[in-house]
Design an enzyme around this catalytic site. Structure first.
Site, PDB file in Angstrom:
ATOM      1  N   TYR A  36       0.847  -1.208   0.000  1.00  0.00           N
ATOM      2  CA  TYR A  36       0.000   0.000   0.000  1.00  0.00           C
ATOM      3  C   TYR A  36       0.874   1.247   0.000  1.00  0.00           C
ATOM      4  O   TYR A  36       0.680   2.166  -0.793  1.00  0.00           O
ATOM      5  CB  TYR A  36      -0.925  -0.023   1.225  1.00  0.00           C
ATOM      6  CG  TYR A  36      -1.816   1.191   1.334  1.00  0.00           C
ATOM      7  CD1 TYR A  36      -3.070   1.217   0.740  1.00  0.00           C
ATOM      8  CD2 TYR A  36      -1.388   2.331   2.022  1.00  0.00           C
ATOM      9  CE1 TYR A  36      -3.889   2.339   0.826  1.00  0.00           C
ATOM     10  CE2 TYR A  36      -2.200   3.457   2.114  1.00  0.00           C
ATOM     11  CZ  TYR A  36      -3.441   3.461   1.513  1.00  0.00           C
ATOM     12  OH  TYR A  36      -4.246   4.565   1.596  1.00  0.00           O
ATOM     13  N   SER A  82     -34.221  15.674  13.813  1.00  0.00           N
ATOM     14  CA  SER A  82     -33.880  14.676  14.833  1.00  0.00           C
ATOM     15  C   SER A  82     -35.051  13.708  14.936  1.00  0.00           C
ATOM     16  O   SER A  82     -35.997  13.794  14.153  1.00  0.00           O
ATOM     17  CB  SER A  82     -33.568  15.345  16.161  1.00  0.00           C
ATOM     18  OG  SER A  82     -34.657  16.109  16.546  1.00  0.00           O
ATOM     19  N   GLU A 112     -33.091  -0.227  12.314  1.00  0.00           N
ATOM     20  CA  GLU A 112     -31.623  -0.067  12.292  1.00  0.00           C
ATOM     21  C   GLU A 112     -31.104   0.159  13.705  1.00  0.00           C
ATOM     22  O   GLU A 112     -31.873   0.522  14.589  1.00  0.00           O
ATOM     23  CB  GLU A 112     -31.256   1.181  11.462  1.00  0.00           C
ATOM     24  CG  GLU A 112     -31.608   1.058  10.008  1.00  0.00           C
ATOM     25  CD  GLU A 112     -31.478   2.406   9.285  1.00  0.00           C
ATOM     26  OE1 GLU A 112     -30.981   3.380   9.881  1.00  0.00           O
ATOM     27  OE2 GLU A 112     -31.888   2.472   8.126  1.00  0.00           O
ATOM     28  N   LYS A 114     -29.352   2.371  16.462  1.00  0.00           N
ATOM     29  CA  LYS A 114     -29.143   3.809  16.662  1.00  0.00           C
ATOM     30  C   LYS A 114     -27.725   3.955  17.200  1.00  0.00           C
ATOM     31  O   LYS A 114     -27.428   3.557  18.330  1.00  0.00           O
ATOM     32  CB  LYS A 114     -30.166   4.382  17.635  1.00  0.00           C
ATOM     33  CG  LYS A 114     -30.043   5.883  17.772  1.00  0.00           C
ATOM     34  CD  LYS A 114     -31.235   6.444  18.523  1.00  0.00           C
ATOM     35  CE  LYS A 114     -31.212   7.951  18.563  1.00  0.00           C
ATOM     36  NZ  LYS A 114     -30.008   8.520  19.176  1.00  0.00           N
ATOM     37  N   ASP A 116     -24.489   5.463  18.714  1.00  0.00           N
ATOM     38  CA  ASP A 116     -24.267   6.531  19.689  1.00  0.00           C
ATOM     39  C   ASP A 116     -22.987   7.282  19.320  1.00  0.00           C
ATOM     40  O   ASP A 116     -21.938   7.118  19.936  1.00  0.00           O
ATOM     41  CB  ASP A 116     -24.146   5.913  21.087  1.00  0.00           C
ATOM     42  CG  ASP A 116     -24.324   6.954  22.162  1.00  0.00           C
ATOM     43  OD1 ASP A 116     -24.663   8.095  21.830  1.00  0.00           O
ATOM     44  OD2 ASP A 116     -24.110   6.620  23.344  1.00  0.00           O
ATOM     45  N   GLU A 172     -23.500   8.737  10.998  1.00  0.00           N
ATOM     46  CA  GLU A 172     -22.961   8.912  12.342  1.00  0.00           C
ATOM     47  C   GLU A 172     -21.473   8.593  12.329  1.00  0.00           C
ATOM     48  O   GLU A 172     -21.062   7.569  11.792  1.00  0.00           O
ATOM     49  CB  GLU A 172     -23.689   7.904  13.245  1.00  0.00           C
ATOM     50  CG  GLU A 172     -23.839   8.298  14.651  1.00  0.00           C
ATOM     51  CD  GLU A 172     -24.923   9.361  14.872  1.00  0.00           C
ATOM     52  OE1 GLU A 172     -25.592   9.778  13.900  1.00  0.00           O
ATOM     53  OE2 GLU A 172     -25.058   9.780  16.027  1.00  0.00           O
ATOM     54  N   TYR A 224     -26.834   6.306   6.860  1.00  0.00           N
ATOM     55  CA  TYR A 224     -28.169   5.698   6.872  1.00  0.00           C
ATOM     56  C   TYR A 224     -29.273   6.595   6.327  1.00  0.00           C
ATOM     57  O   TYR A 224     -30.434   6.250   6.394  1.00  0.00           O
ATOM     58  CB  TYR A 224     -28.530   5.297   8.304  1.00  0.00           C
ATOM     59  CG  TYR A 224     -28.202   6.384   9.317  1.00  0.00           C
ATOM     60  CD1 TYR A 224     -28.890   7.580   9.322  1.00  0.00           C
ATOM     61  CD2 TYR A 224     -27.168   6.206  10.228  1.00  0.00           C
ATOM     62  CE1 TYR A 224     -28.576   8.584  10.208  1.00  0.00           C
ATOM     63  CE2 TYR A 224     -26.837   7.207  11.134  1.00  0.00           C
ATOM     64  CZ  TYR A 224     -27.547   8.397  11.115  1.00  0.00           C
ATOM     65  OH  TYR A 224     -27.222   9.396  11.988  1.00  0.00           O
ATOM     66  N   LYS A 313     -35.497   3.694  22.345  1.00  0.00           N
ATOM     67  CA  LYS A 313     -34.266   3.673  23.124  1.00  0.00           C
ATOM     68  C   LYS A 313     -34.136   2.376  23.915  1.00  0.00           C
ATOM     69  O   LYS A 313     -35.120   1.846  24.428  1.00  0.00           O
ATOM     70  CB  LYS A 313     -34.232   4.865  24.107  1.00  0.00           C
ATOM     71  CG  LYS A 313     -34.295   6.226  23.438  1.00  0.00           C
ATOM     72  CD  LYS A 313     -33.110   6.516  22.551  1.00  0.00           C
ATOM     73  CE  LYS A 313     -31.913   7.005  23.299  1.00  0.00           C
ATOM     74  NZ  LYS A 313     -31.942   8.384  23.708  1.00  0.00           N
ATOM     75  N   CYS A 405     -13.878 -11.272  60.576  1.00  0.00           N
ATOM     76  CA  CYS A 405     -14.471 -11.856  59.374  1.00  0.00           C
ATOM     77  C   CYS A 405     -15.956 -12.135  59.621  1.00  0.00           C
ATOM     78  O   CYS A 405     -16.316 -12.783  60.599  1.00  0.00           O
ATOM     79  CB  CYS A 405     -13.749 -13.147  59.006  1.00  0.00           C
ATOM     80  SG  CYS A 405     -14.622 -14.078  57.738  1.00  0.00           S
ATOM     81  N   CYS A 408     -16.274 -16.226  59.781  1.00  0.00           N
ATOM     82  CA  CYS A 408     -15.677 -17.092  60.813  1.00  0.00           C
ATOM     83  C   CYS A 408     -15.245 -16.319  62.052  1.00  0.00           C
ATOM     84  O   CYS A 408     -14.683 -16.894  62.968  1.00  0.00           O
ATOM     85  CB  CYS A 408     -14.481 -17.838  60.216  1.00  0.00           C
ATOM     86  SG  CYS A 408     -13.109 -16.730  59.839  1.00  0.00           S
ATOM     87  N   CYS A 423      -9.579 -11.873  55.285  1.00  0.00           N
ATOM     88  CA  CYS A 423      -9.674 -12.751  56.445  1.00  0.00           C
ATOM     89  C   CYS A 423      -8.491 -13.706  56.335  1.00  0.00           C
ATOM     90  O   CYS A 423      -8.288 -14.343  55.295  1.00  0.00           O
ATOM     91  CB  CYS A 423     -10.981 -13.520  56.359  1.00  0.00           C
ATOM     92  SG  CYS A 423     -10.980 -14.975  57.401  1.00  0.00           S
ATOM     93  N   CYS A 428     -11.463 -20.576  57.028  1.00  0.00           N
ATOM     94  CA  CYS A 428     -12.709 -19.791  57.034  1.00  0.00           C
ATOM     95  C   CYS A 428     -13.732 -20.453  56.102  1.00  0.00           C
ATOM     96  O   CYS A 428     -13.452 -20.674  54.923  1.00  0.00           O
ATOM     97  CB  CYS A 428     -12.407 -18.374  56.569  1.00  0.00           C
ATOM     98  SG  CYS A 428     -13.886 -17.424  56.225  1.00  0.00           S
TER      99      CYS A 428
HETATM  100  S1  IVH Z   1     -32.188   8.627  10.948  1.00  0.00           S
HETATM  101  C1  IVH Z   1     -34.675  12.205   9.715  1.00  0.00           C
HETATM  102  N1  IVH Z   1     -30.876   6.493  11.678  1.00  0.00           N
HETATM  103  O1  IVH Z   1     -29.853   9.841  16.076  1.00  0.00           O
HETATM  104  C2  IVH Z   1     -34.060  11.080  10.433  1.00  0.00           C
HETATM  105  N2  IVH Z   1     -30.490   8.514  12.885  1.00  0.00           N
HETATM  106  O2  IVH Z   1     -31.889  11.359  17.696  1.00  0.00           O
HETATM  107  C3  IVH Z   1     -32.607  11.139  10.428  1.00  0.00           C
HETATM  108  N3  IVH Z   1     -28.788   8.309  14.644  1.00  0.00           N
HETATM  109  O3  IVH Z   1     -29.815  12.933  14.469  1.00  0.00           O
HETATM  110  C4  IVH Z   1     -31.984  10.275  11.393  1.00  0.00           C
HETATM  111  N4  IVH Z   1     -28.325   6.178  14.308  1.00  0.00           N
HETATM  112  O4  IVH Z   1     -27.600  11.590  14.568  1.00  0.00           O
HETATM  113  C5  IVH Z   1     -31.109   7.803  11.917  1.00  0.00           C
HETATM  114  N5  IVH Z   1     -29.752   4.524  12.164  1.00  0.00           N
HETATM  115  C6  IVH Z   1     -29.976   5.817  12.405  1.00  0.00           C
HETATM  116  C7  IVH Z   1     -29.291   6.521  13.432  1.00  0.00           C
HETATM  117  C8  IVH Z   1     -29.586   7.879  13.640  1.00  0.00           C
HETATM  118  C9  IVH Z   1     -28.031   7.264  15.028  1.00  0.00           C
HETATM  119  C10 IVH Z   1     -28.736   9.659  15.272  1.00  0.00           C
HETATM  120  C11 IVH Z   1     -28.716  10.798  14.279  1.00  0.00           C
HETATM  121  C12 IVH Z   1     -29.961  11.563  14.603  1.00  0.00           C
HETATM  122  C13 IVH Z   1     -30.227  11.183  16.012  1.00  0.00           C
HETATM  123  C14 IVH Z   1     -31.690  11.346  16.336  1.00  0.00           C
END
Ligand code: IVH
Length: 663
Positions: A36, A82, A112, A114, A116, A172, A224, A313, A405, A408, A423, A428
């Site tokens: 590479y 969001s 899917e 979520k 973090d 993300e 996503y 969640k 202890c 014992c 102990c 014991c």
């Molecule tokens: S979809 C309009 N898919 O969660 C919908 N969001 O609380 C767009 N996140 O702002 C979001 N995994 O930063 C979507 N599989 C997933 C996700 C995801 C993490 C985050 C994303 C979003 C926040 C919403």
């Protein structure tokens, strides 16, 4: 002439892009690091000679020349919405009813993970990355293009012959647990404050103004969603979108599930929740999305979030509750641990009523006392932990270490380091019970049916006063105990008898020497091959062994120099326990290994001898007889050959798993 140079440069760029994708997205490189590097050097040289063919999307342009003064604010072409949160099945059902009221859903859902991490939007124009921005307030965010470009998991150019004119891709950015540990361990060594979790680490990294510092950390990403989409190829479902992103070489989380109805959605949610600890990245829920874009469009959005998706969640892994009482448990080696009895609380779907306070120093440090409200955490399969006090009770009731202890009434002594109290009574009963359970556990002597209850009754009844007594038990006396009827008693006796023929490493582990875990036990077995030889080994000889440091060596010597322990080992052997060392019948019996590239944690010699100790063989050439090829860094031509021949390729981690595995 120059046209061919241009072609050459473009081909090299394409080739490097492909290898970046295979390495960073697929985690399955097909060339060595050296190969590479040589491609990269060739490209760099050609680009220097031909600045007329410069391109900001060249793989050599990932790291900018100098730090930024500040991040520019940029508008998203389409807002980054969001998601509404759901915390219970009921919440999801309600959301689903609201969908049913508006449309009749035909194409089901996609569930899917979520992730973090930190939300990001990438803009590709005619397939080239032109902008990366943070979510900001949803309408505009920071221009973090320079930082994002340093990450090879992000394609600077989409793998598409016919990309849209403009497309915004949302996803993300995150840092794996492994990378988080690596970064923190470096910071610790450098005396810097460590990051609290992978998410903070990632957010902190994206805010660095110096891209060359960002480049030193490895970030990952999953994409996503899309925002603006001008031009060709707009998918018509979420599933198709994920497939398209994947085809373009963007990283996509494979753990998504297509569901036809809401029952399937709940099933998918459980599936993702129960496997979340297996991943090397953190997730905090599942995102349920209506699959069809037309159906999404018909459902629409509020100003903040779409109606067609919801974040369900996971149950929190942390909770707050009250300490009702503190009890003291006595471990196998006599360690006294303060354990908090709690006001029962549900954590991640399990009711927790006890949590460890680790040791008295820790209890002191967080200033915990009875009546305090504390934060507890339940991770993976470990015992719940107390993280800290969130509210002191008044008047404060501190935890006083017991003077004797709790089992014992024997004397308690403090370790020289001061953290642990033990102990010191070797007879014991609480210690003996724990020791018996450990001795009988799978991976040690593996005596089925010998758990805590059995150990408890045997010790409390006085039938077992020391470990070897288990080999003198008879049916008549067992039947006197509440736990045993005819069948159970014979089964246990037969299991105890069977355990006499055992492997040396299992026996060493079963003895419960302080700090001698499964792995060290197996190293000791390989090295000494006989329990009597091990029991008279000198500290210097032990320290000489790779992986055994002075403290472990001292623990081993101390263990075997104690009269009581010597007597126990002697008596076990007299009662017919036969720990045997053998390489035959090892799990790798007859298997042929070939090594290529350098391993991080083993020298080639050590790795090969580990194979032999498990009954396997080593070879230097790849042939049809080869069973496994272990590929380290910079693997050579053997790697390619093995790949062509379809031979199983092991990473160092996988190899280690095999070597450390049972048998
Ligand atoms: S979809 C309009 N898919 O969660 C919908 N969001 O609380 C767009 N996140 O702002 C979001 N995994 O930063 C979507 N599989 C997933 C996700 C995801 C993490 C985050 C994303 C979003 C926040 C919403």
């Amino acid at each position: 002439m120059s046209e061919s140079k241009r072609k050459k440069i473009e081909n090299l760029r394409e080739e490097i892009r492909k290898h970046d994708y295979l390495y960073y997205v697929k985690a399955s490189p097909i060339i060595s690091d050296a190969e590479y590097d040589s491609l990269y050097r060739r490209l760099k040289e050609l680009e220097e000679k031909h600045p007329e063919y410069d391109s900001p999307s060249s793989p050599t342009k990932r790291i900018g020349d100098r730090p930024l003064d500040t991040f520019r604010t940029v508008n998203h072409r389409q807002p980054m919405l969001s998601l509404e949160n759901a915390f219970s099945r009921k919440d999801v059902e309600r959301w689903n009813e609201s969908i049913d009221k508006k449309i009749s859903l035909k194409d089901g859902y996609i569930v899917e993970e979520k992730i973090d991490g930190v939300g990001v939007s990438l803009t590709y124009e005619k397939g080239f990355l032109t902008l990366a921005s943070s979510r900001g307030d949803g309408r505009s965010g920071d221009d973090i293009t320079e930082n994002i470009k340093t990450q090879k998991v992000i394609p600077l150019k989409l793998n598409s012959q016919d990309p849209p004119d403009i497309v915004e891709i949302r996803g993300e950015i995150f840092i794996t647990r492994k990378e988080f540990r690596r970064i923190n361990s470096i910071r610790k060594k450098e005396g810097k404050k460590t990051f609290a979790n992978p998410r903070n680490t990632c957010a902190g990294t994206l805010k660095l103004l110096d891209p060359s510092r960002v480049a030193r950390r490895r970030m990952n990403a999953f994409f996503y969603a899309s925002g603006a989409w001008e031009g060709k190829g707009k998918p018509s479902t979420q599933k198709e979108l994920l497939e398209t992103l994947k085809r373009w070489d963007l990283p996509v989380d494979e753990n998504h599930l297509k569901c036809r109805n809401i029952e399937e959605v709940f099933y998918a949610f459980e599936k993702l929740q129960s496997s979340r600890e297996k991943r090397d990245y953190e997730t905090d829920g599942a995102v349920i999305k209506v699959n069809s874009f037309e159906e999404q469009h018909n459902l629409g959005a509020t100003s903040r979030s779409p109606r067609w998706a919801i974040a369900y969640k996971y149950k929190a892994k942390r909770e707050i509750t009250e300490i009702r009482k503190v009890v003291f448990s006595v471990g196998r080696t006599g360690t006294i641990t303060p354990v908090a009895e709690l006001e029962p609380v549900e954590v991640g779907g399990v009711t927790i009523s006890r949590a460890t306070l680790h040791n008295f120093d820790f209890a002191d440090k967080i200033n915990a006392g009875v009546g305090d409200r504390v934060e507890i955490e339940r991770g993976g399969d470990v015992i719940p932990k107390i993280l800290g006090v969130v509210e002191k009770s008044y008047p404060a009731k501190e935890i006083n270490p017991p003077k004797e202890c709790p089992s014992c009434r024997g004397e308690i002594k403090q370790d020289p380091e001061g953290v642990y109290r033990r102990c010191v009574n070797i007879s014991c009963p609480a210690q003996l019970k724990q020791h018996l359970v450990h001795y009988a556990s799978p991976g040690a002597m593996d005596i089925e049916g010998f758990g805590e209850k059995v150990a408890g009754q045997l010790v409390d009844s006085g039938m077992v006063k020391k470990l070897p007594d288990i080999y003198s038990l008879d049916k008549e006396s067992l039947l006197k105990l509440e736990l045993f009827a005819e069948k159970k008693a014979s089964n246990l006796l037969s299991e105890i008898n069977k355990s006499k023929v055992c492997r040396l490493d299992n026996f060493i582990w079963a003895l419960g020497i302080r700090q001698v875990g499964r792995h060290i036990a197996s190293i000791l077995a390989d090295e000494f091959r006989d329990i009597n030889v091990l029991s008279s080994a000198k500290k210097e000889a032990l320290e000489f062994i790779n992986e055994i440091g002075p403290i472990v060596a001292e623990n081993i010597v101390n263990f075997f120099s104690g009269d009581q322990n010597r007597r126990i080992v002697r008596e076990l052997l007299e009662k017919g326990v036969k720990p045997a060392y053998s390489v035959t019948g090892g799990r790798l019996e007859g298997k042929i290994f070939v090594f290529t590239g350098s391993l991080e944690n083993y020298s080639r010699k050590d790795a090969q001898s580990a194979v032999e100790k498990k009954g396997g063989k080593n070879s230097s050439t790849v042939s049809t007889r080869t069973d496994y090829i272990v590929a380290g860094r910079d693997p050579g031509s053997k790697f390619k050959k093995a790949q062509k021949m379809g031979i199983t390729i092991l990473s160092e981690d996988k190899f280690e798993e095999m070597i450390l595995g049972e048998n």
